[in-house]
Write an enzyme that holds these catalytic residues in place. Structure first.
Site, short mmCIF file in Angstrom:
data_model
loop_
_atom_site.label_atom_id
_atom_site.label_comp_id
_atom_site.label_asym_id
_atom_site.label_seq_id
_atom_site.Cartn_x
_atom_site.Cartn_y
_atom_site.Cartn_z
N HIS A 165 32.35 46.07 -23.06
CA HIS A 165 32.54 45.53 -21.71
C HIS A 165 33.43 44.31 -21.78
CE1 HIS A 165 30.58 43.78 -17.78
NE2 HIS A 165 31.88 43.63 -17.81
N ASP A 178 38.17 51.90 -19.78
CA ASP A 178 37.77 51.71 -18.39
C ASP A 178 37.11 53.01 -17.95
OD1 ASP A 178 37.48 51.39 -15.67
OD2 ASP A 178 39.48 50.52 -15.36
N LYS A 180 38.14 54.98 -14.79
CA LYS A 180 39.51 55.49 -14.68
C LYS A 180 39.76 56.56 -15.73
CE LYS A 180 40.98 52.34 -11.61
NZ LYS A 180 39.69 51.61 -11.46
N PHE A 182 41.51 46.90 -16.41
CA PHE A 182 40.25 46.41 -16.96
C PHE A 182 40.50 45.38 -18.04
CE2 PHE A 182 36.24 47.67 -19.53
CZ PHE A 182 35.51 46.66 -18.93
N GLU A 188 39.48 41.32 -17.90
CA GLU A 188 38.63 40.69 -18.91
C GLU A 188 39.37 39.56 -19.63
OE1 GLU A 188 35.29 41.15 -19.94
OE2 GLU A 188 35.28 42.05 -17.95
N HIS A 231 37.94 35.94 -19.22
CA HIS A 231 37.23 35.47 -20.42
C HIS A 231 38.16 35.10 -21.58
CE1 HIS A 231 33.37 36.60 -18.66
NE2 HIS A 231 33.88 37.78 -18.35
#
Length: 214
Positions: A53, A91, A94, A105, A109, A113
């Site tokens: 993730h 992802d 998708k 995605f 991220e 992050h």
């Protein structure tokens, strides 16, 4: 309260709530169990292995998000790197084509992050690190070898203790509303070399009920 005092209070609150660029104290690798995730959201594909993730730098006092919005996300163009990432960090919502073509995605991220540790890891290093950490434990096989198999329910304590035996630290477990295992967070110290107990874990509360590993 005077205007100058209000200004001082506002400044203090702003500093407290603002993320500190590059000041992370630990790193959390968050792994998704696709079977549970895809029961909650529509998926175009459902791998039967843990997928990434995200890799989240954080500290104990302030949540680190969007530390440097000015830092661009440069799309990956190397075919092998894209396939390696898609295998480990897909992802799920998708198709593979759309995921590799748009990389939405990964961009999300990284901007949210990855920019919070960019003083230590550039974009390439950040994604390589996430894949390396994910591959380090081969979590699905390791869980099976420790008696945790799909299709059964386990106590939170059992899951926590088993994952600590595998990784060296207590995890951060996330469950769905139906108490199915959704995500496992593995935490590392600021060097990202040593596993630590995850600070303030969610732990699929209440902990006295079983958790299904579908």
């Amino acid at each position: 309260m005077s205007k100058s005092q209000l200004t001082s209070v506002f400044f203090i609150l702003l500093c407290a709530l603002s993320p500190i660029y590059g000041a992370f104290e630990y790193m959390q690798l968050v792994l998704t169990w696709p079977i549970t995730f895809c029961r909650i959201k529509h998926c175009e594909r459902t791998p039967t292995n843990f997928t990434i993730h995200g890799l989240w730098p954080d500290n104990h006092t302030t949540m680190l998000n969007y530390c440097d919005r000015s830092k661009p996300y440069n799309m990956f163009t190397d075919g092998k790197k894209k396939n390696d990432l898609d295998e480990r960090w897909p992802d799920l919502t998708k198709t593979k084509f759309d995921s590799l073509d748009k990389q939405a995605f990964w961009k999300d991220e990284y901007v949210k992050h990855g920019t919070c540790c960019s003083d230590k890891f550039d974009r390439e290093q950040y994604f390589d690190l996430a894949m390396t950490l994910r591959d380090k434990f081969d979590l699905l096989s390791s869980l099976r070898n420790h008696g945790i198999s799909r299709g059964f329910s386990y106590t939170v304590q059992n899951l926590n203790n088993t994952i600590k035996a595998i990784t060296g630290g207590f995890p951060n477990l996330t469950c769905s509303r139906l108490r199915e295992l959704k995500e496992i967070g593995i935490c590392f110290d600021e060097t990202v070399k040593n596993v630590i107990d995850c600070p303030n874990p969610k732990t699929c509360k209440p902990t006295n009920k079983g958790v299904m590993f579908p």
